[in-house]
Design an enzyme around this catalytic site. Sequence first.
Site, PDB file in Angstrom:
ATOM      1  N   ASN A 112     -11.781  -2.911   0.747  1.00 51.77           N
ATOM      2  CA  ASN A 112     -10.838  -3.079   1.844  1.00 51.77           C
ATOM      3  C   ASN A 112     -11.507  -2.689   3.159  1.00 51.77           C
ATOM      4  O   ASN A 112     -12.029  -1.576   3.278  1.00 51.77           O
ATOM      5  CB  ASN A 112      -9.622  -2.161   1.623  1.00 51.77           C
ATOM      6  N   GLU A 113     -11.511  -3.582   4.108  1.00 50.31           N
ATOM      7  CA  GLU A 113     -12.049  -3.299   5.458  1.00 50.31           C
ATOM      8  C   GLU A 113     -13.337  -2.480   5.389  1.00 50.31           C
ATOM      9  O   GLU A 113     -13.450  -1.415   5.997  1.00 50.31           O
ATOM     10  CB  GLU A 113     -10.994  -2.584   6.309  1.00 50.31           C
TER      11      GLU A 113
ATOM     12  N   GLU B 222      -4.290  -9.138   5.559  1.00 43.60           N
ATOM     13  CA  GLU B 222      -3.451  -8.181   6.292  1.00 43.60           C
ATOM     14  C   GLU B 222      -3.309  -8.732   7.694  1.00 43.60           C
ATOM     15  O   GLU B 222      -4.312  -9.061   8.331  1.00 43.60           O
ATOM     16  CB  GLU B 222      -4.093  -6.795   6.377  1.00 43.60           C
TER      17      GLU B 222
ATOM     18  N   TYR C  85      -4.498  -6.984  13.471  1.00 42.37           N
ATOM     19  CA  TYR C  85      -3.176  -6.559  13.944  1.00 42.37           C
ATOM     20  C   TYR C  85      -3.150  -6.816  15.443  1.00 42.37           C
ATOM     21  O   TYR C  85      -3.919  -6.209  16.187  1.00 42.37           O
ATOM     22  CB  TYR C  85      -2.935  -5.079  13.625  1.00 42.37           C
TER      23      TYR C  85
ATOM     24  N   GLU D 247       0.867  -1.181   0.000  1.00 42.80           N
ATOM     25  CA  GLU D 247       0.000   0.000   0.000  1.00 42.80           C
ATOM     26  C   GLU D 247       0.904   1.232   0.000  1.00 42.80           C
ATOM     27  O   GLU D 247       1.957   1.215   0.645  1.00 42.80           O
ATOM     28  CB  GLU D 247      -0.866  -0.011   1.279  1.00 42.80           C
TER      29      GLU D 247
HETATM   30  O1  AHR Z   1      -1.669  -1.326   6.738  1.00 34.70           O
HETATM   31  C1  AHR Z   1      -2.240  -0.234   7.304  1.00 34.70           C
HETATM   32  C2  AHR Z   1      -3.756  -0.222   7.272  1.00 34.70           C
HETATM   33  O2  AHR Z   1      -4.270  -1.145   8.176  1.00 34.70           O
HETATM   34  C3  AHR Z   1      -4.429  -0.552   5.976  1.00 34.70           C
HETATM   35  O3  AHR Z   1      -4.508   0.534   5.143  1.00 34.70           O
HETATM   36  C4  AHR Z   1      -5.784  -0.972   6.403  1.00 34.70           C
HETATM   37  O4  AHR Z   1      -6.370  -1.879   5.529  1.00 34.70           O
HETATM   38  C5  AHR Z   1      -5.576  -1.487   7.800  1.00 34.70           C
HETATM   39  O5  AHR Z   1      -6.457  -0.894   8.679  1.00 34.70           O
END
Ligand code: AHR
Length: 578
Positions: free
Chosen positions: A173-174, A295, A247, A28
């Site tokens: 995306n998300e 991700e 994450y 990205e």
């Molecule tokens: O990688 C950073 C961000 O994390 C991405 O843009 C998004 O998809 C996620 O929230």
Amino acid sequence: MGKEAKITIHPSFTIGEISERLFSTFLEPIGTMVNGTMYNPKHPTADDLGFRTDFINGLKDTGMPACRLPGGNFVSGWNWKDSIGPKDQRKVHLDPAWYQYITNEVGHDEYLQWAERVGTESMYTINLGTGTMQDAMDIVEYTNHKGGTWWSDLRRKNGHEEPYGVKTWFLGNEMDGPWQLGSWEKDPRGYGVFSNEVSKLIKWIDPTIETAVCGSSAPFMAHFPDWDEEVLTQCYESVDYLSIHHYHSAPPGDLKALLGGALYYEDFINTEVALCDLIAAKCRTPKKVMISFDEYGAMVRPNAELNPGYGPHNMYRAHYRFNPERQYILHDPDNMKHFCFPGGDMIHALSMASIQLAFLRHADRVKIGCMTGGLGALCASDHDHVWKSASYYVFSQLLKYARGTSMQVDVNSDTYDIPGYAIDDNSQYPTKEGVPYIDAACAWSKEDRSLNLFIINRSEEDEYNIKIDAQAFTGYNFVEHVELHSDDFDAKNTYEAPETIIPKVVAHTDENGTIRHAETTPISKIGNTEVVGVSTVFRNGLLDTSVKPLSWNLIRFERESDELTFEDLLKGNHNEVV
Ligand code: AHR
């Protein structure tokens, strides 16, 4: 004296086939990943498109199978049509997701051509935030149609005669995130219906493609898993993957919580798989939607003050977009700040590897995995150079050796508990009991007769003596135990000191008492490969070895001949062939 653990593997205990794209990456245009690392026309190694070939070559060597590109929040406001054709006619836009100017010097064609030069497959994210159904149709026609239409001929005119043949398309995306441009947070049904229509349309344009619809962007989302259920209910039959992200965060100094993060990933995967199967049951279909974990990451984050003024799951509280001081930035690819690969030390390598082993243990349903920062993990870089980090060794070993069938690993080791913790109002972790200090996964490739075991020691203090029972794999010989470890947990490889952390072979004693590092190589012939501690003994399918605190270990077995078939092993017809 180390602690004791036991691992058992058996040819009957299979999980599923390991997808070639399980260990892929994500790209990205944020930080220096595109501007500066991938693209810098002023770099001495820059090619005709301004791509750094030192970076391209570093990645090429790893065999990285696929890259999700471009992806991320940026895509949800990106108009790909403004990023094609002559560079001086491309439109500059604001990217409100990341407060940056998007100059479109790197545009749709450049992303795809960069991947071609790396020799990796592109997996593409369509803008379903501000983008329309028509844009989605057009991008697939531009990218994949042979010619004879406005869009496909435009691609040819722009210099790419042949279709790119992008197979996998992410439907946004998300899209559940309130931070997303054009978020569908409040309308999962609407997003599910929209995705269903887009997926059908683009598959009518190119019937060879597959699509991935967004699920929740983290298991913390207040609407998880209801949001995902509603989305899937609307589009189950027309999509192929559920795209999820996560994450993991742990407070500074809490390595147990950091390295135990994989268990939260496994909970997330289990729930999403159950949800997919629930919808399949409702649809009365045999079709199985697979998981694309496109991700993922793990990081250390200080605990933020919990805000009593908002609900426990309110994503607005901490969100960057509400900072009135924030200015839009115009990036100069030759003059970017923070030119450095974040992480790259042993802890970073282990925290990501632990998630990757979790994916391997769910290889029957997780078919795509894209590591955020994976490009940097595979090829660390700064403004001028590239080098190999600790993460490189782990990731590239998985790329090379995690092939074939994922096998169940029975691990018997001490465990620890992670007491529940909250990093902020959103990232709230329930207590996790019984995290094994020994984290393991296994891959068996019948084709090349290799059996590979991956082990992480999560303990900071204790070395573990491990007895590995591979007796049921009759005819398999021990090849080597390779470890990655550093006494200094903060140590990192750099361009100047690239061998601060490198894999080392653990020497072993064979049945005659000869010290060897591999089945056929006496220790005297090892040359300049460093060999550490003679602690490994292999006899009759039992391997005794030890794994250091906070280490990564690859243990390889191989069968020399084909005389024993897979079916023999399964039927237990081993004895006559030993
Ligand atoms: O990688 C950073 C961000 O994390 C991405 O843009 C998004 O998809 C996620 O929230």
